[in-house]
Structures are given as structure tokens and as C-alpha cells.
Enzyme design. Structure first.
Site, PDB file in Angstrom:
ATOM      1  N   LYS A  59      13.706  -4.141 -14.864  1.00  0.00           N
ATOM      2  CA  LYS A  59      12.733  -5.052 -15.458  1.00  0.00           C
ATOM      3  C   LYS A  59      13.429  -6.104 -16.315  1.00  0.00           C
ATOM      4  O   LYS A  59      13.047  -7.288 -16.315  1.00  0.00           O
ATOM      5  CB  LYS A  59      11.719  -4.268 -16.297  1.00  0.00           C
ATOM      6  CG  LYS A  59      10.758  -3.415 -15.478  1.00  0.00           C
ATOM      7  CD  LYS A  59       9.752  -4.266 -14.723  1.00  0.00           C
ATOM      8  CE  LYS A  59       8.623  -3.431 -14.157  1.00  0.00           C
ATOM      9  NZ  LYS A  59       7.537  -4.235 -13.561  1.00  0.00           N
TER      10      LYS A  59
ATOM     11  N   PHE B  85       2.988  -7.619 -10.419  1.00  0.00           N
ATOM     12  CA  PHE B  85       3.031  -6.212 -10.809  1.00  0.00           C
ATOM     13  C   PHE B  85       3.978  -5.401  -9.928  1.00  0.00           C
ATOM     14  O   PHE B  85       4.685  -4.528 -10.433  1.00  0.00           O
ATOM     15  CB  PHE B  85       1.631  -5.576 -10.711  1.00  0.00           C
ATOM     16  CG  PHE B  85       0.655  -6.083 -11.721  1.00  0.00           C
ATOM     17  CD1 PHE B  85       0.680  -5.624 -13.025  1.00  0.00           C
ATOM     18  CD2 PHE B  85      -0.297  -7.033 -11.371  1.00  0.00           C
ATOM     19  CE1 PHE B  85      -0.224  -6.086 -13.963  1.00  0.00           C
ATOM     20  CE2 PHE B  85      -1.221  -7.493 -12.298  1.00  0.00           C
ATOM     21  CZ  PHE B  85      -1.178  -7.024 -13.600  1.00  0.00           C
TER      22      PHE B  85
ATOM     23  N   PHE C 170       7.080  18.656 -24.154  1.00  0.00           N
ATOM     24  CA  PHE C 170       8.541  18.609 -24.185  1.00  0.00           C
ATOM     25  C   PHE C 170       9.043  18.324 -25.603  1.00  0.00           C
ATOM     26  O   PHE C 170       9.243  17.175 -25.987  1.00  0.00           O
ATOM     27  CB  PHE C 170       9.057  17.552 -23.205  1.00  0.00           C
ATOM     28  CG  PHE C 170       8.749  17.873 -21.769  1.00  0.00           C
ATOM     29  CD1 PHE C 170       9.472  18.842 -21.082  1.00  0.00           C
ATOM     30  CD2 PHE C 170       7.716  17.214 -21.106  1.00  0.00           C
ATOM     31  CE1 PHE C 170       9.182  19.150 -19.759  1.00  0.00           C
ATOM     32  CE2 PHE C 170       7.431  17.513 -19.789  1.00  0.00           C
ATOM     33  CZ  PHE C 170       8.164  18.487 -19.118  1.00  0.00           C
TER      34      PHE C 170
ATOM     35  N   PHE D 263       3.983  -0.101 -22.945  1.00  0.00           N
ATOM     36  CA  PHE D 263       4.328   1.272 -22.581  1.00  0.00           C
ATOM     37  C   PHE D 263       3.289   1.869 -21.637  1.00  0.00           C
ATOM     38  O   PHE D 263       3.327   1.629 -20.447  1.00  0.00           O
ATOM     39  CB  PHE D 263       4.487   2.143 -23.834  1.00  0.00           C
ATOM     40  CG  PHE D 263       5.771   1.908 -24.577  1.00  0.00           C
ATOM     41  CD1 PHE D 263       7.003   2.213 -23.994  1.00  0.00           C
ATOM     42  CD2 PHE D 263       5.761   1.376 -25.854  1.00  0.00           C
ATOM     43  CE1 PHE D 263       8.189   1.999 -24.671  1.00  0.00           C
ATOM     44  CE2 PHE D 263       6.951   1.160 -26.542  1.00  0.00           C
ATOM     45  CZ  PHE D 263       8.163   1.476 -25.957  1.00  0.00           C
TER      46      PHE D 263
ATOM     47  N   TYR E  71      15.119   2.011 -14.498  1.00  0.00           N
ATOM     48  CA  TYR E  71      13.817   1.335 -14.458  1.00  0.00           C
ATOM     49  C   TYR E  71      13.775   0.192 -15.472  1.00  0.00           C
ATOM     50  O   TYR E  71      13.446  -0.950 -15.139  1.00  0.00           O
ATOM     51  CB  TYR E  71      12.697   2.336 -14.729  1.00  0.00           C
ATOM     52  CG  TYR E  71      11.366   1.681 -15.049  1.00  0.00           C
ATOM     53  CD1 TYR E  71      10.724   0.880 -14.100  1.00  0.00           C
ATOM     54  CD2 TYR E  71      10.760   1.842 -16.297  1.00  0.00           C
ATOM     55  CE1 TYR E  71       9.516   0.264 -14.395  1.00  0.00           C
ATOM     56  CE2 TYR E  71       9.556   1.235 -16.591  1.00  0.00           C
ATOM     57  CZ  TYR E  71       8.937   0.441 -15.636  1.00  0.00           C
ATOM     58  OH  TYR E  71       7.748  -0.177 -15.941  1.00  0.00           O
TER      59      TYR E  71
ATOM     60  N   ARG F 173       3.474   8.124 -28.812  1.00  0.00           N
ATOM     61  CA  ARG F 173       3.573   7.055 -27.827  1.00  0.00           C
ATOM     62  C   ARG F 173       2.377   6.104 -27.919  1.00  0.00           C
ATOM     63  O   ARG F 173       1.301   6.456 -28.401  1.00  0.00           O
ATOM     64  CB  ARG F 173       3.629   7.639 -26.407  1.00  0.00           C
ATOM     65  CG  ARG F 173       4.872   8.472 -26.112  1.00  0.00           C
ATOM     66  CD  ARG F 173       6.101   7.607 -26.055  1.00  0.00           C
ATOM     67  NE  ARG F 173       7.302   8.354 -25.708  1.00  0.00           N
ATOM     68  CZ  ARG F 173       8.151   8.870 -26.590  1.00  0.00           C
ATOM     69  NH1 ARG F 173       7.917   8.722 -27.888  1.00  0.00           N
ATOM     70  NH2 ARG F 173       9.233   9.515 -26.188  1.00  0.00           N
TER      71      ARG F 173
ATOM     72  N   LEU G 215       0.807  -1.227   0.000  1.00  0.00           N
ATOM     73  CA  LEU G 215       0.000   0.000   0.000  1.00  0.00           C
ATOM     74  C   LEU G 215       0.837   1.273   0.000  1.00  0.00           C
ATOM     75  O   LEU G 215       0.325   2.364   0.287  1.00  0.00           O
ATOM     76  CB  LEU G 215      -0.993   0.014   1.174  1.00  0.00           C
ATOM     77  CG  LEU G 215      -2.003  -1.135   1.187  1.00  0.00           C
ATOM     78  CD1 LEU G 215      -2.940  -1.005   2.384  1.00  0.00           C
ATOM     79  CD2 LEU G 215      -2.798  -1.210  -0.108  1.00  0.00           C
TER      80      LEU G 215
END
Length: 329
Positions: free
Chosen positions: A144, A72, A207, A168, A140, A220, A33
Site C-alpha cells: 500500500k 479498492f 491473542f 484500520f 501488505y 483497535r 470476483l
């Protein structure tokens, strides 16, 4: 027997839990949590605890009859991972090694892993294929990929079979409006633009507007969160059926630009949204879109909400009715 969903109180995790419940699966949710929300868990049994605590995760397997795992629980913010990589290795890698160790000890041999298309780094091809090289450009993505490699060796050594799902941008909210996206801080484009519509921020930053794309802004992948949830359930069904490890991309196949997203949010919400041009961010590729032809062909995945307007409508429905999120912290 039960399906264990780690991080099942989070955004994609909670939608997957609901998908499993609707298929009459017995579900156990493990979540510390830190990022997740109790109110997002609409079924199953919630056990609050941290995967970095080996005694805790062993107890979960000891006290519950678990058949398979959908994993997850992870930190997901690219920028933060660059500033504090060890935090990401500890939570994303060490915790997963604990989980795999507990699975091995308990004789649980099926896991669906929520990975990321960030494992590819700068894409070789558009759309990205599962066979493309993996060279992450941030911690990151590296964490993974490290887990993906550990899964491969756990399969060879212990027979723990896996399905890796790379994607993504999860987006939207459940059509019922009961659960949606509630991150703090928020880093995803669609909810950030919606925050402008709700008066929670003055403007949205674009950006870079000089990329080699149709309107000059980055393109994306945006996939509806319920479609992602469905893919995780299909992956579990594949493991039950043939017990073969594999990797699949999940993508919409064409992608949407930043300006397209902003314009669709304007249309759906009816709000004038101020957008400010800002310099490019280092390392932002012009286009990131993944091919999902393999999972469509092999597992029969059929996205139900790949229309950007529909995705935004579900997100808007959630956010306007839950302006303070789940409000359970």
C-alpha cells in the site's frame, strides 16, 4: 461521466458504490470476483475482469466515459502477505500501476486510493497522525505504501491527482441490511465473534491478555463501513473542487479492546460467546488508533455510527439474515 470503482463488488467497495448511486452518480464497477460478490453490487454497471490484464483495463477506459477512479481492489490479509509477499506485490502494486497507466493514456486525472494505517507500522504516537513516519511491518502495508509513493510521482509527472485514505478496521453493515461483510476466509474480529454466536465456530481466541491497556487486550480502531464509504465520496468531491492531492486518516479517535468487542457482541446477540486466552501474536502493538481530525476539519467528515454497539447491531443484522453470506460463488 462515470466514476470507476475498482473492487466495487467487495466489502467497502460495494458500500461506496451504493453511496455513489444514492447521490445520483453514474458508476462503473470493475471486479474480478475473486473476493467480491455480484450480489453486493446494487447499482451501476459491473464489468468482470482483472486489473493485472493491461488489455482489459485499457478497454474499460476506451469503452466508457470515465471521469475519476476510486480504487479498492487489493488483497488485505496481513498474515497471508507475510507467507506470500509476491502475490501481494503482483495484485496490489502491479495491478495499480496498470490502472494508473490506463488512466494516463485516457486522460483521467483523479483517483481516490483506499490505503491502510498499516503503512505506519509500529506507531510513534497515539492517535496516529498523517505526518507520522511510515515504516510498515508486513508486506501488505509495504504494498500500500508503494502505491502511495507511485501516486506521488504520477501526480508530479502526469498531473494525476489523488486522495489517499488510511484506516484500520472497517466494520458493520449497511443499515438496510442489503449488503454486509462476506470474506472467505474471515480474519476480522467482529464477524469472527458473530460466527461464534451463530454456531459456526466454537470459540473466539484472544491473542494476549497482558498488554498495557485498561483490560489487558489489544485496542483497535473500528469504523462503520458506511462512514468509510462517505469519506471516499467526500474525497472525490474534494478532487473535483480543488484538484489538490492529499492524505487523510480515518479513525474513531479512541478505539475498542478485544474484550470490549466480545462483550458488546454478547449483549447485542444475546448469545454466550466462549473466549479462549491465547499467546500474543508476534508484532501486535498494544494500541492502534488513528486520528481523523484532519478529514473532519478539511472535508467535513462526520461519522454517523461511531458507537460500537450500533456497529455490531448492523453487522449482526446482516449475518443472522445471510448466514451463508451472499451465496453466489
Amino acid at each position: 461521466m462515470a466514476v470507476l470503482v475498482t473492487g466495487g463488488a467487495g466489502y467497502i467497495g460495494s458500500h461506496t458504490v451504493l453511496e455513489l448511486i444514492e447521490k445520483n452518480e453514474e458508476v462503473i464497477v470493475v471486479d474480478n470476483l475473486e473476493k467480491g460478490h455480484k450480489k453486493a453490487v446494487l447499482g451501476g454497471k459491473l464489468i468482470v475482469g482483472d486489473l493485472r490484464d493491461m488489455d482489459f483495463i485499457r478497454s474499460v477506459f476506451k469503452n466508457n466515459n470515465i471521469e475519476a477512479v476510486i480504487h479498492f481492489a487489493a488483497y488485505i490479509e496481513v498474515g497471508e502477505s507475510v507467507k506470500d509477499p509476491l502475490k501481494y506485490y503482483n495484485n496490489n502494486v502491479v495491478a495499480t500501476l496498470n490502472l494508473l497507466t490506463a488512466m494516463k493514456e485516457a486522460g483521467v486525472d483523479k483517483i481516490v486510493f483506499s490505503s491502510t494505517a498499516a503503512t505506519y507500522g509500529e506507531p510513534e504516537n497515539i492517535p496516529i497522525q498523517e505526518t507520522d513516519k511510515t515504516f510498515p511491518t508486513n508486506p501488505y502495508g509495504e504494498t500500500k505504501l508503494a502505491v502511495e509513493k507511485a501516486l506521488k510521482w504520477a501526480d508530479k509527472a502526469y498531473g494525476i491527482k489523488h486522495i489517499i485514505l488510511r484506516y484500520f478496521n472497517a466494520s458493520g453493515a449497511h443499515e438496510s441490511g442489503k449488503i454486509g461483510e462476506d470474506h472467505n476466509p474471515e480474519t476480522h474480529l467482529i464477524p469472527l465473534v458473530i460466527q461464534v454466536a451463530l454456531g459456526k465456530r466454537e470459540s473466539i481466541k484472544i491473542f494476549g491478555n497482558d498488554y498495557n491497556t485498561p483490560d489487558g487486550t489489544c485496542v483497535r480502531d473500528y469504523i462503520h463501513v458506511s462512514d468509510l464509504a462517505q469519506a471516499h465520496v467526500l474525497a472525490l468531491e474534494k478532487l473535483r473542487k480543488d484538484g489538490e492531492s492529499d492524505v487523510y486518516n480515518l479513525g474513531n479517535g479512541k478505539g475498542f479492546s478485544v474484550k470490549e468487542v466480545i462483550n458488546v457482541v454478547r449483549k447485542v446477540t444475546g448469545h454466550s460467546i466462549k473466549a479462549d486466552d491465547s499467546p500474543r501474536r508476534p508484532g501486535d502493538p498494544a494500541v492502534l488508533v488513528a486520528s481523523s481530525e484532519k478529514i473532519k476539519r478539511e472535508l467535513g467528515w462526520v461519522p454517523k455510527m461511531n458507537d460500537l454497539e450500533k456497529i455490531v447491531e448492523t453487522a449482526w443484522n446482516w449475518h443472522k439474515n445471510n448466514i451463508n453470506g451472499f451465496d453466489d460463488k
